[in-house]
Scaffold this motif. Sequence first.
Motif, PDB file in Angstrom:
ATOM      1  N   MET A 111       0.823  -1.225   0.000  1.00  0.00           N
ATOM      2  CA  MET A 111       0.000   0.000   0.000  1.00  0.00           C
ATOM      3  C   MET A 111       0.851   1.267   0.000  1.00  0.00           C
ATOM      4  O   MET A 111       1.817   1.366   0.771  1.00  0.00           O
ATOM      5  N   ASP A 112       0.455   2.232  -0.815  1.00  0.00           N
ATOM      6  CA  ASP A 112       1.205   3.498  -0.856  1.00  0.00           C
ATOM      7  C   ASP A 112       1.154   4.238   0.484  1.00  0.00           C
ATOM      8  O   ASP A 112       2.024   5.044   0.770  1.00  0.00           O
ATOM      9  N   VAL A 113       0.145   3.943   1.306  1.00  0.00           N
ATOM     10  CA  VAL A 113       0.036   4.632   2.603  1.00  0.00           C
ATOM     11  C   VAL A 113       0.911   3.993   3.683  1.00  0.00           C
ATOM     12  O   VAL A 113       1.045   4.533   4.779  1.00  0.00           O
ATOM     13  N   SER A 114       1.472   2.827   3.402  1.00  0.00           N
ATOM     14  CA  SER A 114       2.233   2.110   4.427  1.00  0.00           C
ATOM     15  C   SER A 114       3.649   2.659   4.565  1.00  0.00           C
ATOM     16  O   SER A 114       4.381   2.743   3.572  1.00  0.00           O
ATOM     17  N   PRO A 115       4.079   3.007   5.802  1.00  0.00           N
ATOM     18  CA  PRO A 115       5.468   3.445   5.988  1.00  0.00           C
ATOM     19  C   PRO A 115       6.442   2.292   5.735  1.00  0.00           C
ATOM     20  O   PRO A 115       7.590   2.527   5.382  1.00  0.00           O
ATOM     21  N   PHE A 116       5.971   1.038   5.936  1.00  0.00           N
ATOM     22  CA  PHE A 116       6.806  -0.132   5.671  1.00  0.00           C
ATOM     23  C   PHE A 116       6.397  -0.724   4.325  1.00  0.00           C
ATOM     24  O   PHE A 116       5.296  -1.240   4.171  1.00  0.00           O
ATOM     25  N   LYS A 117       7.299  -0.643   3.337  1.00  0.00           N
ATOM     26  CA  LYS A 117       6.962  -1.059   1.979  1.00  0.00           C
ATOM     27  C   LYS A 117       7.848  -2.188   1.479  1.00  0.00           C
ATOM     28  O   LYS A 117       8.964  -2.384   1.970  1.00  0.00           O
ATOM     29  N   GLY A 118       7.347  -2.922   0.491  1.00  0.00           N
ATOM     30  CA  GLY A 118       8.102  -3.986  -0.146  1.00  0.00           C
ATOM     31  C   GLY A 118       7.152  -4.995  -0.752  1.00  0.00           C
ATOM     32  O   GLY A 118       5.935  -4.836  -0.685  1.00  0.00           O
ATOM     33  N   VAL A 119       7.727  -6.033  -1.355  1.00  0.00           N
ATOM     34  CA  VAL A 119       6.921  -7.124  -1.910  1.00  0.00           C
ATOM     35  C   VAL A 119       6.884  -8.244  -0.878  1.00  0.00           C
ATOM     36  O   VAL A 119       7.928  -8.806  -0.540  1.00  0.00           O
ATOM     37  N   PRO A 120       5.706  -8.588  -0.338  1.00  0.00           N
ATOM     38  CA  PRO A 120       5.630  -9.602   0.718  1.00  0.00           C
ATOM     39  C   PRO A 120       6.010 -10.999   0.201  1.00  0.00           C
ATOM     40  O   PRO A 120       5.574 -11.408  -0.863  1.00  0.00           O
ATOM     41  N   VAL A 121       6.859 -11.691   0.979  1.00  0.00           N
ATOM     42  CA  VAL A 121       7.158 -13.094   0.664  1.00  0.00           C
ATOM     43  C   VAL A 121       6.727 -14.017   1.807  1.00  0.00           C
ATOM     44  O   VAL A 121       6.495 -15.199   1.605  1.00  0.00           O
ATOM     45  N   LEU A 122       6.636 -13.472   3.035  1.00  0.00           N
ATOM     46  CA  LEU A 122       6.133 -14.218   4.182  1.00  0.00           C
ATOM     47  C   LEU A 122       5.374 -13.229   5.068  1.00  0.00           C
ATOM     48  O   LEU A 122       5.768 -12.076   5.177  1.00  0.00           O
ATOM     49  N   GLY A 123       4.288 -13.705   5.668  1.00  0.00           N
ATOM     50  CA  GLY A 123       3.529 -12.825   6.564  1.00  0.00           C
ATOM     51  C   GLY A 123       2.803 -13.644   7.607  1.00  0.00           C
ATOM     52  O   GLY A 123       2.458 -14.803   7.357  1.00  0.00           O
ATOM     53  N   ILE A 124       2.602 -13.047   8.774  1.00  0.00           N
ATOM     54  CA  ILE A 124       1.801 -13.710   9.806  1.00  0.00           C
ATOM     55  C   ILE A 124       0.692 -12.765  10.272  1.00  0.00           C
ATOM     56  O   ILE A 124       0.935 -11.594  10.565  1.00  0.00           O
ATOM     57  N   ASP A 125      -0.506 -13.294  10.277  1.00  0.00           N
ATOM     58  CA  ASP A 125      -1.695 -12.597  10.750  1.00  0.00           C
ATOM     59  C   ASP A 125      -1.699 -12.687  12.274  1.00  0.00           C
ATOM     60  O   ASP A 125      -1.793 -13.778  12.829  1.00  0.00           O
TER      61      ASP A 125
END
Length: 215
Positions: free
Chosen positions: A155-169
């Motif tokens: 998201m353009d609004v996110s201060p943390f940017k990149g292409v996600p490769v792993l994520g935890i909810d």
Amino acid sequence: MNTKTEETLTFKLPELPYSADALEPYIDTRTMEIHYGKHHAGYVSNLNKAAIPAKNVSLKAILANISSFSTAVRNNGGGHYNHSFFWQILTPSGKGRPDGFLLDAINDTFGSFEEFKKLFAENAMRVFGSGWAWLVVRDEKLAIGITPNQDNPLMDVSPFKGVPVLGIDVWEHAYYLKHQNRRQEYIDDFWHVINWEEVGNRYNEALYSDEMTSL
Ligand code: MN
């Protein structure tokens, strides 16, 4: 009077790549049923109610430009993307650790796989309230960070940017039935069900597309 309405995008709940009980005992069946069948389905339904004009080509393109959409699209579009992503990077036959280029990059960036796990878990623990922790590719390098609510690093609004490769909810709906308030135990269980082959593929793709856009 012109009653013709503009065509809108239709989003669909993707099929789970395994059965709801497949991730037992690490993620319990009832949590999967509610998480996928109620929460994720709800994001899809509410995203469709937001009636996004069909001129927007893809969810990824919408996320990259999310500042020009409503809060409903941000929350539900993020929710739909994040959960579709999350089901894909989980598997009942997790190998426990990455290999190949991804393992090399993790070792180069974080020192070792164990150090990476520690830092990723610390980030997942520091999310206050509801949100996600991520491993992303940015400028051809790996980075770990967090986003609140259903925001994500695309998201353009996110201060943390990149292409996600792993994520935890780390929303409580992802673990409360089994782990209650014990988020750390949920994170410990998460490592057992990661689809490292999928994460590795996403890493290779992200690296390649990152290189292409920087040319
Ligand atoms: Mn969730």
